[in-house]
Design a protein around this motif. Sequence first.
Motif, PDB file in Angstrom:
ATOM      1  N   ALA B 205       0.821  -1.220   0.000  1.00  0.00           N
ATOM      2  CA  ALA B 205       0.000   0.000   0.000  1.00  0.00           C
ATOM      3  C   ALA B 205       0.849   1.262   0.000  1.00  0.00           C
ATOM      4  CB  ALA B 205      -0.929  -0.002   1.213  1.00  0.00           C
ATOM      5  N   PHE B 206       1.959   1.245   0.711  1.00  0.00           N
ATOM      6  CA  PHE B 206       2.837   2.408   0.759  1.00  0.00           C
ATOM      7  C   PHE B 206       3.668   2.505  -0.524  1.00  0.00           C
ATOM      8  CE2 PHE B 206       2.688   3.014   5.543  1.00  0.00           C
ATOM      9  CZ  PHE B 206       2.307   4.344   5.469  1.00  0.00           C
ATOM     10  N   HIS B 207       4.471   3.582  -0.610  1.00  0.00           N
ATOM     11  CA  HIS B 207       5.279   3.784  -1.810  1.00  0.00           C
ATOM     12  C   HIS B 207       6.601   3.034  -1.758  1.00  0.00           C
ATOM     13  CE1 HIS B 207       6.327   7.118   0.996  1.00  0.00           C
ATOM     14  NE2 HIS B 207       7.540   6.795   0.635  1.00  0.00           N
ATOM     15  N   TYR B 215       8.514   1.461   8.054  1.00  0.00           N
ATOM     16  CA  TYR B 215       7.769   2.564   8.674  1.00  0.00           C
ATOM     17  C   TYR B 215       7.854   2.506  10.192  1.00  0.00           C
ATOM     18  CZ  TYR B 215       3.607  -0.284   9.799  1.00  0.00           C
ATOM     19  OH  TYR B 215       2.746  -1.214  10.307  1.00  0.00           O
ATOM     20  N   ASN B 244       2.074   1.165  -3.936  1.00  0.00           N
ATOM     21  CA  ASN B 244       0.874   2.009  -4.083  1.00  0.00           C
ATOM     22  C   ASN B 244      -0.355   1.193  -4.467  1.00  0.00           C
ATOM     23  OD1 ASN B 244       2.448   4.450  -3.738  1.00  0.00           O
ATOM     24  ND2 ASN B 244       3.206   4.085  -5.800  1.00  0.00           N
ATOM     25  N   ILE B 246      -3.373  -0.794  -2.923  1.00  0.00           N
ATOM     26  CA  ILE B 246      -4.114  -1.064  -1.692  1.00  0.00           C
ATOM     27  C   ILE B 246      -5.189  -2.088  -2.014  1.00  0.00           C
ATOM     28  CG2 ILE B 246      -5.525  -0.028   0.123  1.00  0.00           C
ATOM     29  CD1 ILE B 246      -3.812   2.524  -1.690  1.00  0.00           C
ATOM     30  N   MET B 298       8.905   8.501   6.225  1.00  0.00           N
ATOM     31  CA  MET B 298       8.915   9.816   5.595  1.00  0.00           C
ATOM     32  C   MET B 298      10.191  10.601   5.900  1.00  0.00           C
ATOM     33  SD  MET B 298       6.155   9.265   4.107  1.00  0.00           S
ATOM     34  CE  MET B 298       6.174  10.753   3.109  1.00  0.00           C
TER      35      MET B 298
END
Lengths: 311, 512
Positions: B205-207, B215, B244, B246, B298
């Motif tokens: 889901a994340f980049h 994370y 990306n 989901i 991030m």
Amino acid sequence: MHTVIDRAQLSPNVTRLVIEAPRIAEIRKPGQFVIVHRAPGAERIPLTIADADPGHGTITLVIQSVGKSTEDLVALQPGDAIADVAGPLGKATELLDHGRAVCVGGGVGTAVVYPIALGLAARGVEVISVIGGRSKEWVIFEDELRRAGEVITCTDDGSYGRHGFVTDALRDVIEAGGVDAVYAVGPVPMMRAVAEVTRPFGVPTFASLNAIMLDGTGMCGGCRVAVGGKTVYACVDGPEFDAHQVDFRELADRLGTYRDFEAHALEVSHRRAAERLEAPLHAPEGSCLIPGLATAAERQEVAAAAGERGA
Amino acid sequence: MTDQPTPVPEAGNPGASHGDSGLRPAFDHPLSPKERMTIDRSQMPEQDALLRAANFREVNLGYSQQLAMLEAERCLQCKNPVCIDGCPVRVNIPLFIERLRVGDMDGAAASLLDDNALPCVTGRVCPQEIQCEGRCVRAKKGASVAIGSLERFVADWAMANPGRSKPDGATSSGRTVAVVGSGPAGLTAAGELVKKGHDVTVFEAFHAAGGVLIYGIPEFRLPKDIVKLEVDRLVASGVKIETNAIIGRTYTLRELRERFDAVFLAVGAGLPVFMNVPGENFKGVYSANEYLTRVNLMGAWNPESDTPVLKGHRVVVVGGGNVAIDSVRTAKRLGADEATIVYRRGKAELPARVEEVHHAEQEGIRFELQVAPLEVISDENRWVTGIRCIRMELGEPDASGRRRPIPIEGSEFVIDCEMVVVAIGTRSNPLLTASEPDLALNQAGYIVTDEHGMSSLPGVFAGGDIVRGAATVILAMGDGKRAAASVDAWLRGEYPPGDEALASASTAATGT
């Protein structure tokens, strides 16, 4: 990578980007959003999908530049690429399937309410759009919204359309009767005011909340907001909620969490462009320091003074 | 014949045929078990506590070759290696240690990588004291063999010497597998399935891939470059990763079932649990998920990141697990003068890894133990100014076997602070599971599987936190490895897998 296909300036601080995102273009529904991550090191920014063209595999994003991250995003030109676009996220708008609806858009929110208006019109709902801006040059998406039905345009200074706020025009439409639902997207004070206008009439009213979020999948909890006294997540439970139940004060308050940081980062970004300034985006003491806190140097001074007194 | 030069013997070095490193064992003759028992455990070199509390560089610095080979001598090479039973992915611990001992780095690396898809990660974050090292017979008389440190050493060597320990490519099975989630369970399963010749696509889901490894776990404990290299190694072995994506939004589970021959769900337990006390939505209150994601994924620890993170002088972290300790040590590194853990039970009950608690204490982290939060308090602008708490006493053990905390009447007090990070656990995320009504869930929303990891949907397997609830990296990896064996059996039409398939999946032959 998602290539920017088209770019247009819609108002002094609102830009439209059409970008390649075939999968999202194919399946997105009105009310849904994407999270855009321009490049490594950039922020993840939630943006509502204003329009989509499944045939060409593109989606339209309408972006208000308010800080460094959004300025960097709208600086992209056709042919440039965005590293990551995730979505479609959030629940689709619960659209009426008959009757009459008012779509209220303020500023960049006008672009967000557009797919909702189109979706309603496609179901045979009579749509009246009430949109506004500070003055004529800030009004966007007026022509597009005419595809969904009547448009009432308002400007704060009376330079175009009706003189006054969208809430004034909305009240008139509701008082005329027959409104089954109101969909409002815009700045928090506008959405709160819309909710107060419709509340006495008992007209179901939905607001799309632009909360701070990281992942858009319910994982960070940053977008939490009280609705009807219960904490919900704008990203997965929304982004649209019963506007009469939303704690807009809390939403506005939480949206201000990084205001100081954003102002600092924007200033550094501008000065870097102008004078090749070599300052970090995060201020040395961190502009993310909770407001009012002393800097480390100040704290050391106080501690030293206390030490002297002690000795 | 006398003119003929005598061939140089291989010095009784069983590993010499594997490697040409020129390394020699720490001792020039084989040691007796008695001699081995006299060697003390090599301490892991670490960054000075004062220094490291102000930077994000890794705390543990890793063994040198000499230290590693000396530590390897401490392994008694037990006939019945109980350490392996303590390992959720059943790494053949004595084998890689023996190869390391004799200087056969290629052989050690090949053996380790064969058993463990992410050894650089597990060598750093496993709670070895309750797993392999907890079982080590040397722990009965002194210190166990430093298995985790040795694993890290060999894994890092393999990372620095790519290609030398590359596994042979398997022949294609022509079957496709979708793995949902790129955390430890997903990556492990993907690595195992590719080895068996299946065409594997991981959806994230994340980049960026890595899940909690990127994370959640901070840079100072698990450098993100290392996670990236582990992911790159899997990609090089044939795993495809789609970021990306989901599931439940970008694609439905139904679509994946149509597109792939089998699906493995490893989406983790991603939703943060909040305290459910007044004031939790004030500015300055973070879930640990949000706080750590801002800092780690991030990169907000770096002043050049566009993503902001709040910095308080006094930060209170509620919770006692690894995530809480990671959060509080992160706050310290971001400049907090006072970084405090608030935990409702006692020190003995802290669920965090022992080494992390020890490191945190060295770094000046305060522990308010047997204390529970009652309310977050704020100023008129709704910025956090403190957290009102109550002291607890410990009563009889509860269902978890830990002593139940009971509030002490009249013991309320306030800890002044500008930030509160809530790290009291996570729960299942309904985003995927709710999109498929036929997927059986338990009352808490976790996926129900049979004993081989298959869900109520044929061909859909699940493992890691989305099945067991929030747990450790290595348990998720164990699930991933077992699920891969089950998926493989399913694809070959031999489901459920026999004991033999499971055993070979767990301790794959290493060619000795």
